[in-house]
Design a protein around this motif. Structure first.
Motif, PDB file in Angstrom:
ATOM      1  N   TYR A 267     -74.540 -51.781  79.987  1.00 56.43           N
ATOM      2  CA  TYR A 267     -75.927 -51.970  79.531  1.00 56.43           C
ATOM      3  C   TYR A 267     -75.962 -52.444  78.079  1.00 56.43           C
ATOM      4  O   TYR A 267     -76.700 -53.388  77.734  1.00 56.43           O
ATOM      5  CB  TYR A 267     -76.705 -50.672  79.685  1.00 56.43           C
ATOM      6  N   TRP A 353     -73.937 -47.127  88.758  1.00 59.33           N
ATOM      7  CA  TRP A 353     -75.061 -47.453  87.867  1.00 59.33           C
ATOM      8  C   TRP A 353     -76.254 -46.539  88.179  1.00 59.33           C
ATOM      9  O   TRP A 353     -76.868 -45.960  87.278  1.00 59.33           O
ATOM     10  CB  TRP A 353     -75.415 -48.913  88.059  1.00 59.33           C
ATOM     11  N   PHE A 358     -79.497 -45.230  85.784  1.00 64.39           N
ATOM     12  CA  PHE A 358     -80.079 -46.547  85.531  1.00 64.39           C
ATOM     13  C   PHE A 358     -80.828 -47.037  86.775  1.00 64.39           C
ATOM     14  O   PHE A 358     -80.502 -46.687  87.911  1.00 64.39           O
ATOM     15  CB  PHE A 358     -78.994 -47.545  85.136  1.00 64.39           C
TER      16      PHE A 358
END
Length: 459
Positions: A267, A353, A358
């Motif tokens: 990220y 993820w 996220f």
């Protein structure tokens, strides 16, 4: 005498290994030198020459790296101006290869330096021509690509040179001579290349319009210059890389790109580098769960060409989301066409993820049975058919609009973000790429059709 064609379907590109009495020549090698080194080692041969038919637009050549590893001489035809050590041969020059020989034939037209290599066997008989992009099976090379680098090189001018090259150098050769082209069907370097990957010159004289004795120079120029599709944006960059030699070592590209990043580091790199995230997984996996803001281009035969069509900046920093174990493969495919700025991949994939907190999303997908009801519920719905114009003309839904996938990056501005869009193609692959592109552009009401909607006769 041995000839091996090394065909790469993703680029529809053919390179060649030629061996005569323990000496070998490689024609138009791709980035990875290993297949050529393996062949030479297997046959206990020494690679003496690396023959380049021209400065390629559609891929980055592996000629320099292969020359460094073997000591072979890089050879170009007349008028080439490589900015590195190479032999620029004269028209008609003979290169000895074991007990055979290779004649350099300057055949400008696709580009000014384009050359054909004529292999002559140990009896002095013309055996085969390696034509690069001068002559394809049932087609010829485009005469417009050089103009992207040199504006004065007009397609009409180059097409005239190509006509002369075919008439003066190729057609006079014997019918039994074999033709080994640089590309096959699907390459953007031609228009309607035949499915065969080699042929006899005699058959090509019968089937290839460009070798017809009846076609006039003006008619030839008209046919090879009209209705040319826009080439992928990366082509001019590759031409310059191949001419200047400004090509990073493949191992360095792999070392830089093959870095596993945690979700947090991924990220942070994404934001800091303003990178594009390319998801190379299968269609179904992306549709099931993807990272918002990522671009879908699944690994397949056409992966490289689709990257070149939709990722316009070849210098763009790239982060990868891949199937486990396919990270290196993804990087090699990208590097073949000059996308070298890969800065890492997501270590634990999309599931990791999501597990790390996220955001993920799913692609709205409908099946054939849902289609009729969906269209009724969505007044003003726009159906976009992402296939080529030829595919669309052959069969399509009456209410659909043809917008070939390669046109989406510069035509999406013609679409209204307030409308709803249904995306279809022949497998779901192109529709899913288009979905990710439109979502990146801020479209919210976009749905994909599962599989091949166009195969349904009436809905």
């Amino acid at each position: 005498m041995k000839i091996e064609q090394l065909y790469t379907r993703g680029l529809a590109e053919a390179s060649y290994y030629i061996e005569c009495n323990g000496e070998a020549a490689i024609i138009d090698p791709l980035r990875d030198p290993q297949p050529y080194l393996t062949l030479a080692r297997k046959n206990k041969a020494k690679i003496r020459f690396i023959l380049e038919t021209h400065f390629h637009a559609d891929f980055v050549s592996g000629h320099q790296e292969l020359a460094e590893k073997t000591g072979a001489t890089i050879v170009f035809g007349p008028t080439a101006t490589p900015m590195y050590k190479a032999h620029v041969a004269k028209d008609g020059e003979i290169l000895s290869l074991g007990d055979c020989s290779i004649r350099v034939m300057h055949t400008p037209g696709h580009s000014l330096e384009s050359s054909t290599y004529l292999l002559i066997d140990n009896n002095g008989k013309d055996y085969a021509i390696f034509t690069g992009d001068t002559l394809f099976i049932d087609d010829v090379g485009r005469p417009d690509l050089v103009q992207r680098v040199k504006a004065e090189m007009t397609p009409d001018f180059l097409a005239g040179l190509l006509f002369d090259s075919l008439r003066n150098k190729i057609i006079p050769l014997a019918d039994e001579v074999l033709v080994y082209p640089g590309h096959g069907a699907g390459s953007a370097c031609g228009r309607k290349i035949g499915e065969m990957t080699f042929d006899t010159l005699g058959r090509q004289k019968q089937t290839n319009f460009a070798l017809s004795q009846d076609i006039t120079r003006d008619e030839f120029i008209r046919r090879v210059t009209e209705n040319l599709a826009e080439p992928p944006a990366y082509y001019p960059f590759n031409i310059l890389m191949n001419a200047t030699g400004d090509i990073p070592d493949l191992e360095e590209v792999l070392k830089k790109g093959n870095r596993a990043l945690s979700s947090k580091d991924f990220y942070l790199q994404w934001q800091a580098e303003d990178a594009v995230v390319i998801d190379t997984r299968q269609v179904a996996d992306f549709q099931r769960q993807y990272i918002p803001g990522s671009l879908f281009i699944g690994l397949c035969d056409d992966f490289s060409s689709w990257v070149g069509n939709v990722v316009k900046d070849i210098r763009q920093p790239i982060l990868l989301v891949t199937e486990k174990g396919r990270e290196r493969e993804s990087i090699i495919h990208l590097s073949r066409i000059g996308y070298h700025n890969i800065i890492g991949y997501l270590k634990e994939g999309v599931k990791g993820w999501s597990k790390d907190g996220f955001e993920t999303a799913a692609v709205p997908v409908i099946g054939h049975q849902q289609y009729a009801g969906f269209t009724v519920k969505e007044p003003g719905l726009v159906i976009l058919d992402l296939r080529t114009e030829c595919e669309y003309k052959a069969h399509h839904l009456p209410q659909s609009i043809n917008m070939p996938l390669e046109s989406i990056p510069h035509k999406s501005g013609q679409l209204q973000k307030s409308r709803s869009y249904l995306l279809c193609c022949d497998s779901g692959y192109r529709a899913t790429i288009a979905y990710s592109l439109l979502k990146l552009d801020g479209f919210q009401r976009v749905t994909c059709v599962e599989g091949d909607l166009t195969a349904v006769p009436v809905l």
